[in-house]
Scaffold this active site. Structure first.
Site, PDB file in Angstrom:
ATOM      1  N   LYS A 188      94.953 -49.895  13.315  1.00 24.53           N
ATOM      2  CA  LYS A 188      93.819 -50.777  13.044  1.00 24.53           C
ATOM      3  C   LYS A 188      92.533 -49.962  12.916  1.00 24.53           C
ATOM      4  O   LYS A 188      92.106 -49.311  13.860  1.00 24.53           O
ATOM      5  CB  LYS A 188      93.615 -51.801  14.158  1.00 24.53           C
ATOM      6  CG  LYS A 188      92.515 -52.806  13.796  1.00 24.53           C
ATOM      7  CD  LYS A 188      92.038 -53.617  14.981  1.00 24.53           C
ATOM      8  CE  LYS A 188      90.800 -53.051  15.629  1.00 24.53           C
ATOM      9  NZ  LYS A 188      89.576 -53.123  14.837  1.00 24.53           N
ATOM     10  N   GLU A 262      90.737 -40.688  23.174  1.00 28.06           N
ATOM     11  CA  GLU A 262      89.724 -39.711  22.769  1.00 28.06           C
ATOM     12  C   GLU A 262      88.416 -40.478  22.791  1.00 28.06           C
ATOM     13  O   GLU A 262      88.181 -41.315  21.935  1.00 28.06           O
ATOM     14  CB  GLU A 262      90.085 -39.171  21.387  1.00 28.06           C
ATOM     15  CG  GLU A 262      89.528 -37.797  21.142  1.00 28.06           C
ATOM     16  CD  GLU A 262      88.123 -37.875  20.634  1.00 28.06           C
ATOM     17  OE1 GLU A 262      87.207 -37.882  21.486  1.00 28.06           O
ATOM     18  OE2 GLU A 262      87.935 -37.963  19.435  1.00 28.06           O
ATOM     19  N   CYS A 296      81.600 -38.041  18.555  1.00 28.87           N
ATOM     20  CA  CYS A 296      81.862 -38.081  19.993  1.00 28.87           C
ATOM     21  C   CYS A 296      81.547 -36.747  20.652  1.00 28.87           C
ATOM     22  O   CYS A 296      81.148 -36.704  21.806  1.00 28.87           O
ATOM     23  CB  CYS A 296      83.304 -38.478  20.249  1.00 28.87           C
ATOM     24  SG  CYS A 296      84.441 -37.600  19.183  1.00 28.87           S
ATOM     25  N   GLU A 393      75.634 -41.552  26.501  1.00 28.95           N
ATOM     26  CA  GLU A 393      75.937 -41.253  25.107  1.00 28.95           C
ATOM     27  C   GLU A 393      75.154 -42.213  24.213  1.00 28.95           C
ATOM     28  O   GLU A 393      75.212 -43.422  24.379  1.00 28.95           O
ATOM     29  CB  GLU A 393      77.440 -41.414  24.850  1.00 28.95           C
ATOM     30  CG  GLU A 393      77.823 -41.043  23.433  1.00 28.95           C
ATOM     31  CD  GLU A 393      79.328 -41.095  23.202  1.00 28.95           C
ATOM     32  OE1 GLU A 393      79.983 -41.999  23.733  1.00 28.95           O
ATOM     33  OE2 GLU A 393      79.842 -40.223  22.474  1.00 28.95           O
TER      34      GLU A 393
END
Lengths: 483, 292, 303
Positions: A188, A262, A296, A393
């Site tokens: 997906k 991840e 990331c 983040e």
């Protein structure tokens, strides 16, 4: 005669969109066929550059997920697990080749749908995605060599959920090793960037891969949740936020589902005073402004040795002047559009917070398009380890800059985070490089470079940045049962 | 008259010392027939906390030793047990083993320690790689210890189970907090005395006795524990998984009979390793056209 | 303060990572220069060329013809600039000067025992003096690479400083001959040395040694200029020479100058191309851009 001393500007240089083929509406790719969702619902995917509709995308529900998993299971049981490994490999090679043939089309669509500069889509995302398939194709019949003294077998059906920052590349990172190891797949893509995954479905169709080996279904978070919770899935591979990663971990607690996650990061990029400074500046820019900072492993925390801080900041500001922010399809664009309105709001919220925290803001002075979702490259100086801006983040083109005095101090500060995805070290001294690369708690350490990726190079994090590795020989173990 | 024997006091092993549990509580270890054989410390969550602090503190010292040195220290553990074989055999018998199987368990344990001693300076060479990337960079991946590992010792074996999971964890440079076998605890404490005499730095291994059901939570929710290992305990698996989510502990669950000879191997070490990949540019100047 | 005495002020040069430089340079090469910016750029390139002949077989006839071309690049296409300068040996300076007259085209002369630089200082001084007396507007000197590679930096520094004094009004371009320096670290060090010793321009190459003006080398030298400007506010010019033979490469050089130094440097006062065959390729591109037709070299003069 001397030349007129007027500013020399780059004229617009838009990549043509004439050759790409897009449907108005996309259905689900299940069991080798384009299948209408039983939800009968579609959602819009828009171009973040001008907020215009590109296509409508099917919203898969629980039944669709069920159908996709069933077709993946059937393909696993009847075809894929029985096929000789070298034949399996040849299909993966085929996919790689067709992707290469259609690379330009993929690049343009990726740029349109995600907002990333066409230069990056063309030179980085798409070639890396093709190469990933090419790399893992060759592993299919050599798995025994990767795990000496172990009995290997595929896991079965892998459910894979990928993010919007590198849409096609993440699809490749997930699908290629899964297939090479002999699994079948339900994938997906993220809801804002489904198109290249759907184009990949077309390519897979064109490759003649047996029906059901790869199923690509689109949708929102609920679709992803149905995949995660599906009882007949053996493996969950997820790339995305740490928050969602933890939700997935909770959902599969106590089950035999294998997982690779991840997740997020807040990676340190460390500049020593003996570094090749101008290349380090490039590393900073590449570390945080690459793909609008939607990375990331972005080098979002810059640590500069205090005795060169002024110089580095001056050079960085100067470098930021030459970054072109604008239409992602312009070949000269360096920083494209933020992927979505939501993400832009998140970034702006952090920028506001930074100002409130008393940090000193500097933004590129370049012109920003009026329409679409844009954020100028941004740096914050005068921040501390305890600033929220330094801890969380942001996933945008926002850099925080801290200074340090000693090696020990910077190692401590770099590791002082729940994350551990990546780190950068810039120094001319080999012995110091090895000291830092050993002591930094991160899955990838770039020394005198930053944000480099390769199919042969394992990628993945320590601590809350997730677990498991993708890429290279180590990436195979995520998709194999070893006994 | 028969000499009055000195009975052994079993304490926990934490930070390289043998304190009693801070809680002051105890429970009785029983033999097969249900007769008490020793008062064991009933460890508390604070004991777990202290042990994790010690393990974190010792991580630098233990992981910083050369792999060769770790290998020697593990071998030393085997040597020391060999000399105290009879004590372990007696404890196993006391806990209900037949003599022959007790002797075998101790011998197998020693052999397993020697096996992992040999791996310390070799496993990295096998799993590491130089990765041929398509740019002018030298790129390599190698192992690093995951950090502080929580180990719930296998509950079906007193010594061999403990050794089978603890050795690969520390062979790879991790430090460890062990929840000892609850019903067969004697060997784990005696084993900690062996560790203490074997140049294993204080805090590198910490062993706490007590109720597993009570100690699992403080250990598996502890934000400074990087990985968790256990064997069996299927009924607790979901709970442990959930406890471990918050800091994304690497949870390794095994369902093995550690007495089997095939329950040792390289992967028990690499299960507690992170793969780190390092990149560095390669300057390409000169020699480019050289054909040697 | 005499320039020689400034050697002590020479800062420690930063190290240079070649792979990083290659990556940065490839980004300049990916800039897409189209339509107006291409035409403006090409004309700028023409106006920055030092049309060069530096051969043992140079004759007055050859130099005369080249000087004519310098002023009349392609008369059938009006509105073109002249080149920046003609570059010749000292023996041809007088002749060249008489040819270019008041066209605005400068006369540059190589000196200091070009191209090897293997002569004693007094010979180099005499060589330079002669060129200046003959009317040279610009002096292109070579550094003593042998001394540089032997680590005698102060020798190289002093030599440049002394030649600078002899130049008087003439602007001094210092040729590093980067092809012989081998590493970018050396290129950077030599750039800093030349700039601090008084160079008005730094120049990559003599044209006699390969590789010459690679973009990596030019990048490295531009960064030295940038840092010096940031430290002192003084502008120094840059001249890549040798190997830039087509328009595309020339435009990429302009992109690099623009992004590293800024538009202030995009004039022939501060940036030059040392080249002999570049002009015609640029002319062909200009005609192509204007007419939409690909061009043949038969229609462009060789002088």
């Amino acid at each position: 005669m001397t030349s007129k001393n007027k500013n020399w500007e780059y004229s617009p240089s838009l990549e043509s969109t004439g050759h790409i083929k897009l449907k108005k509406k996309y259905d689900l790719f299940i069991n080798g066929k384009w299948t209408k969702s039983s939800s009968k619902k579609y959602f819009k995917t828009i171009n973040p550059n001008d907020e215009k509709l590109i296509a409508e995308i099917s919203h898969a529900n629980q039944n669709d997920v069920d159908l996709a998993v069933k077709s993946a299971r059937k393909a696993y049981d009847t075809v894929w697990s029985k096929m000789p490994a070298n034949e399996r490999g040849k299909y993966i090679y085929r996919i790689a080749r067709i992707m290469q043939e259609r690379a330009k089309e993929l690049a343009v669509i990726e740029s349109l749908d995600s907002g990333k500069p066409i230069r990056e889509a063309r030179d980085i995302d798409i070639p890396l995605a093709c190469n990933h398939f090419f790399y893992y194709a060759g592993w299919a019949d050599k798995l025994d060599y990767a795990f000496p003294n172990r009995k290997i077998s595929p896991l079965g059906v892998a459910g894979q959920i990928i993010p919007w920052n590198f849409p096609l590349l993440m699809a490749a990172w997930k699908i290629a090793p899964a297939l090479a190891a002999g699994n079948t797949v339900v994938l997906k893509p993220a809801e804002t960037t489904s198109l290249t995954a759907l184009k990949l479905a077309e390519i897979i169709e064109e490759s003649g891969l047996p029906a059901g080996v790869v199923n690509i279904i689109t949708g929102h978070g609920d679709t992803g949740a149905s995949i995660v919770n599906h009882p007949d899935i053996n493996k969950i591979a997820f790339t995305g936020s740490t928050g969602v990663g933890k939700i997935i971990q909770k959902a599969i607690a106590g089950t035999d589902k294998k997982a690779t996650l991840e997740l997020g990061g807040k990676s340190a990029n460390i500049i020593f005073d003996d570094a090749p400074l101008d290349q380090a500046i490039e590393g900073i820019v590449n570390g945080i402004f690459f793909n609008q900072g939607h990375v990331c492993c972005a080098g979002s925390r810059l640590f500069v040795q205090e005795n060169i801080a002024d110089k580095v900041i001056r050079k960085l500001k100067h470098r930021m002047k030459s970054l072109v922010v604008g239409n992602p399809l312009d070949k000269n664009t360096d920083v494209g559009a933020i992927n979505s309105k939501d993400q832009l709001q998140i970034i702006n919220k952090y920028i506001k917070l930074g100002k409130k925290e008393g940090a000193e803001l500097y933004q590129s002075t370049c012109s920003i398009p009026k329409k679409g979702f844009f954020c100028p490259p941004t740096i914050f100086t005068n921040v501390a380890q305890s600033s929220i801006l330094v801890q969380e983040e942001i996933f945008g083109p926002v850099l925080t800059i801290q200074t340090f005095r000693t090696v020990d101090e910077v190692i401590q500060k770099a590791n002082n985070t729940p994350y551990g995805l990546a780190a950068g070290v810039w120094t001319d001294k080999g012995a110091r490089i090895f000291n830092l690369t050993t002591k930094l708690k991160a899955g990838v350490v770039w020394a005198n470079t930053y944000n480099k990726f390769d199919p042969a190079s394992p990628f993945g994090g320590y601590k809350e940045s997730g677990f498991g590795r993708e890429g290279g020989m180590h990436g195979l173990s995520a998709y194999l049962k070893l006994s | 008259m028969k000499r009055v024997e000195i009975l052994k006091t079993y304490k926990i092993y934490s930070g390289g010392k043998f304190p009693r549990t801070e809680s002051g509580r105890y429970y009785m270890a029983l033999d097969k027939k249900g007769n008490p054989i020793a008062n064991m410390c009933l460890g508390s969550r604070k004991d777990v906390r202290n042990a994790v602090v010690s393990a974190r503190k010792a991580l630098g010292a233990w992981s910083g030793k050369t792999a060769f040195n770790r290998s020697q220290i593990l071998y030393r553990i085997a040597e020391v047990i060999e000399g105290r074989k009879s004590q372990f055999v007696e404890e196993l018998i006391l806990q209900g083993s037949q003599k022959n199987s007790a002797i075998k368990e101790v011998e197998d344990s020693i052999d397993r320690i020697v096996y992992y001693a040999g791996w310390c300076d070799k496993f990295c060479q096998i799993g590491s790689s130089v990765n041929p990337v398509s740019s002018s960079h030298f790129n390599f991946s190698t192992y690093e210890p995951v950090g502080v590992v929580g180990l719930i010792a296998p509950q079906d074996s007193s010594l061999l189970g403990l050794v089978s999971l603890l050795m690969p964890i520390i062979a790879g440079g991790n430090t460890c907090v062990v929840l000892a076998n609850e019903s067969l605890p004697l060997c784990s404490i005696t084993f900690s005395e062996v560790l203490h005499a074997s140049d294993v730095p204080g805090g590198a291994v910490n062993i706490i006795t007590g109720h597993i059901s009570e100690l699992i939570k403080p250990l598996s929710t502890h934000m400074d524990v990087n990985a968790l290992a256990f064997s069996g305990l299927n009924e607790l698996k979901k709970e442990i998984d959930l406890f471990s989510v918050e800091n994304l502990k690497r949870v390794r669950s095994y369902d093995l009979n550690w007495k089997n000879t095939d329950t040792q191997g390289l992967h028990y070490i690499t299960d507690f390793q992170e793969v780190k990949t390092t990149w560095h540019p390669i300057e390409n100047i000169g020699g480019a056209t050289s054909t040697y | 303060m005499k320039n020689q005495n400034k050697f002590n002020l020479l800062p420690l040069s930063p190290t240079v990572d070649k792979v990083g430089v290659e990556e940065r340079v490839s980004r300049f090469q990916k800039r897409s220069i189209k339509t107006n910016s291409k035409m403006d750029g090409l004309k700028m390139v023409l106006n920055m060329i030092d049309l060069t002949t530096l051969e043992g077989k140079d004759t007055p006839g050859k130099v005369r013809q080249m000087c004519y071309k310098a002023i009349h690049l392609h008369d059938s296409f009006p509105g073109l600039p002249t080149v920046a300068a003609v570059c010749v040996y000292p023996s041809m300076v007088g002749l060249a000067k008489s040819m270019v007259k008041d066209s605005g085209v400068k006369v540059a002369s190589v000196s200091t025992a070009f191209p090897s630089g293997q002569a004693p200082l007094d010979v180099k001084i005499t060589d330079t003096k002669y060129a200046v007396e003959q009317g040279a507007d610009e002096i292109d000197m070579v550094i003593s690479r042998g001394k540089f590679l032997a680590g005698e930096y102060s020798f190289v520094f002093d030599e440049i400083a002394q030649i600078k004094e002899v130049c008087g009004e003439a602007r001094l371009k210092v040729i590093l001959e980067t092809g012989e320096l081998a590493t970018l670290d050396n290129v950077r060090k030599a750039s800093d040395l030349a700039i601090y010793a008084g160079a008005d321009f730094i120049k990559t190459s003599t044209g006699k040694i390969q590789p010459a003006a690679t973009m990596q080398v030019t990048y490295t030298m531009l960064m030295a200029i940038r840092d010096y400007y940031d430290e002192t506010g003084i502008m120094v010019g840059m001249k890549p020479a040798g190997g830039i033979s087509n328009s595309k490469l020339a435009l990429h050089n302009l992109v690099m100058v623009k992004e590293l130094l800024g538009d202030e440097w995009l004039t022939n006062e501060w940036f030059r191309f040392g080249a002999s065959s570049l002009a015609n390729d640029v002319l062909m591109q200009i005609l192509k851009t204007d007419t939409g037709k690909y061009q043949s070299s038969d229609y462009f003069t060789i002088d």
